[in-house]
Design an enzyme around this catalytic site. Structure first.
Site, mmCIF file in Angstrom:
data_model
loop_
_atom_site.group_PDB
_atom_site.id
_atom_site.type_symbol
_atom_site.label_atom_id
_atom_site.label_comp_id
_atom_site.label_asym_id
_atom_site.label_seq_id
_atom_site.Cartn_x
_atom_site.Cartn_y
_atom_site.Cartn_z
ATOM 1 N N ARG A 118 116.148 26.026 69.941
ATOM 2 C CA ARG A 118 116.403 26.771 68.712
ATOM 3 C C ARG A 118 116.937 28.164 69.027
ATOM 4 N NH1 ARG A 118 111.291 27.421 64.802
ATOM 5 N NH2 ARG A 118 110.644 28.938 66.345
ATOM 6 N N ARG A 132 97.432 32.440 59.214
ATOM 7 C CA ARG A 132 97.430 32.333 60.670
ATOM 8 C C ARG A 132 96.145 32.878 61.284
ATOM 9 N NH1 ARG A 132 103.448 32.356 61.448
ATOM 10 N NH2 ARG A 132 103.972 32.357 63.636
ATOM 11 N N LYS A 139 107.800 23.094 61.161
ATOM 12 C CA LYS A 139 107.321 23.471 59.820
ATOM 13 C C LYS A 139 108.482 23.878 58.911
ATOM 14 C CE LYS A 139 104.494 26.793 61.246
ATOM 15 N NZ LYS A 139 104.707 26.775 62.706
ATOM 16 N N ARG A 171 117.008 34.527 67.343
ATOM 17 C CA ARG A 171 115.682 35.157 67.355
ATOM 18 C C ARG A 171 115.293 35.518 68.782
ATOM 19 N NH1 ARG A 171 111.448 31.631 63.855
ATOM 20 N NH2 ARG A 171 110.045 32.889 65.141
ATOM 21 N N ARG A 189 103.344 33.448 72.124
ATOM 22 C CA ARG A 189 103.198 32.910 70.764
ATOM 23 C C ARG A 189 102.303 31.673 70.773
ATOM 24 N NH1 ARG A 189 109.106 32.085 69.352
ATOM 25 N NH2 ARG A 189 108.500 31.438 67.273
HETATM 26 P P1 AMP Z 1 107.303 32.462 62.497
HETATM 27 O O1 AMP Z 1 108.720 32.451 62.015
HETATM 28 O O2 AMP Z 1 106.344 31.843 61.537
HETATM 29 O O3 AMP Z 1 107.159 31.896 63.889
HETATM 30 O O4 AMP Z 1 106.878 33.998 62.583
HETATM 31 C C1 AMP Z 1 107.552 34.911 63.420
HETATM 32 C C2 AMP Z 1 106.667 36.116 63.693
HETATM 33 O O5 AMP Z 1 106.356 36.781 62.462
HETATM 34 C C3 AMP Z 1 105.310 35.810 64.308
HETATM 35 O O6 AMP Z 1 105.365 35.692 65.729
HETATM 36 C C4 AMP Z 1 104.492 37.028 63.876
HETATM 37 O O7 AMP Z 1 104.807 38.168 64.644
HETATM 38 C C5 AMP Z 1 105.019 37.271 62.467
HETATM 39 N N1 AMP Z 1 104.251 36.495 61.461
HETATM 40 C C6 AMP Z 1 104.705 35.504 60.662
HETATM 41 N N2 AMP Z 1 103.738 35.025 59.865
HETATM 42 C C7 AMP Z 1 102.622 35.724 60.178
HETATM 43 C C8 AMP Z 1 101.276 35.690 59.719
HETATM 44 N N3 AMP Z 1 100.873 34.819 58.770
HETATM 45 N N4 AMP Z 1 100.390 36.562 60.282
HETATM 46 C C9 AMP Z 1 100.765 37.442 61.225
HETATM 47 N N5 AMP Z 1 102.015 37.523 61.713
HETATM 48 C C10 AMP Z 1 102.940 36.669 61.202
#
Ligand code: AMP
Length: 200
Positions: free
Chosen positions: A137, A98, A22, A143, A155
Site C-alpha cells: 500500500r 483503539r 478495514k 503515507r 504500529r
Molecule cells: P489508520 O489510518 O487507522 O491506520 O490511522 C493512522 C494513524 O492515525 C494511526 O497510526 C494513529 O497515529 C492515528 N489514529 C487513527 N485513529 C486513531 C485512534 N482511534 N486513536 C488514536 N490514534 C489514531
C-alpha cells in the site's frame, strides 16, 4: 433522535490491525447498509493535509505510528457523530475505538444520541501478511507510516499492546465476531455481512 432509532439504526465497529483491510471492506459496507463511515485515520489525514490545529496536534504521533491521545480522538469523533446523528442510518467505525478508554467514551456518546453499538467485527490477518500488505500500500498511498519498516513494526506492536484489549471489551458485552481476513475481497465481505446480519 426518535425512540425507534435504537431499533432501525445499525452501528458497527470494524476492527483489526493496520493492513487488515478495514478501509476496503468499509467502502463496500457503507454502500450495502447505507452507513456513514467514520475512519479516524482518514479524518486525521484530512486535517494534516489542510494544516488545521487538530492536524498539527496529531502529526507527531501519526508520523511515528503512535496513537493520538484519547481526548483528542474522542472529541473529534463526538463532533463527527453530532454532525450526522439525525441524518445517518447508522455508522461504521473504522480505526476507532483503539483503546478501552475510547470504547467506553463511544458507548457514552452513543447513549447521548440515543444509539448503541450493535457489534464489532474483527478482521484477522497473520502478522507477516499485514506487513506485506502495508508495504505494498505504501507504494501508492503516499503515507509515510506505510513506507518505513520501523513505523510499520511500531504500529503493529501498538495494536497488540493498546488496541487488542478493545476486542475483550466487546466480547464481554456479547458483541464480538471475528472473520478470517485472508481471502478474496468478496469472500471476506460476504463473511462480514453474515456476522453483521446476526447482530441485527
Ligand atoms: P489508520 O489510518 O487507522 O491506520 O490511522 C493512522 C494513524 O492515525 C494511526 O497510526 C494513529 O497515529 C492515528 N489514529 C487513527 N485513529 C486513531 C485512534 N482511534 N486513536 C488514536 N490514534 C489514531
Amino acid at each position: 433522535m426518535p425512540e425507534k432509532a435504537l431499533n432501525i439504526m445499525l452501528n458497527i465497529v470494524l476492527f483489526g490491525p493496520p493492513g487488515a483491510g478495514k478501509g476496503t471492506q468499509s467502502q463496500k459496507l457503507i454502500e450495502k447498509y447505507q452507513l456513514k463511515h467514520i475512519s479516524t485515520g482518514d479524518i486525521f489525514r484530512k486535517h494534516l493535509s489542510e494544516g488545521t490545529e487538530l492536524g498539527k496536534k496529531a502529526r507527531g504521533y501519526m508520523d511515528n505510528g503512535n496513537l493520538v491521545p484519547d481526548e483528542v480522538v474522542i472529541g473529534m469523533v463526538g463532533e463527527t457523530i453530532k454532525e450526522s446523528s439525525t441524518t445517518a442510518k447508522g455508522f461504521i467505525f473504522d480505526g476507532f475505538p483503539r483503546t478501552v478508554a475510547q470504547a467506553e467514551a463511544l458507548d457514552e456518546l452513543m447513549e447521548k444520541f440515543n444509539m448503541k453499538i450493535d457489534g464489532m467485527v474483527a478482521l484477522e490477518v497473520p502478522e507477516e501478511e499485514l506487513k506485506t500488505r502495508i508495504r505494498e500500500r505504501g507504494k501508492t498511498s503516499g503515507r509515510a507510516d506505510d513506507q518505513d519498516e520501523e513505523k510499520i513494526n511500531n504500529r503493529i506492536s501498538v495494536y497488540k499492546n493498546e488496541t487488542l484489549p478493545v476486542a475483550e471489551y466487546y466480547t464481554k458485552q456479547g458483541k464480538f465476531a471475528k472473520v478470517d481476513g485472508v481471502g478474496s475481497i468478496e469472500e471476506i465481505f460476504g463473511e462480514i455481512c453474515r456476522k453483521i446480519d446476526n447482530f441485527k
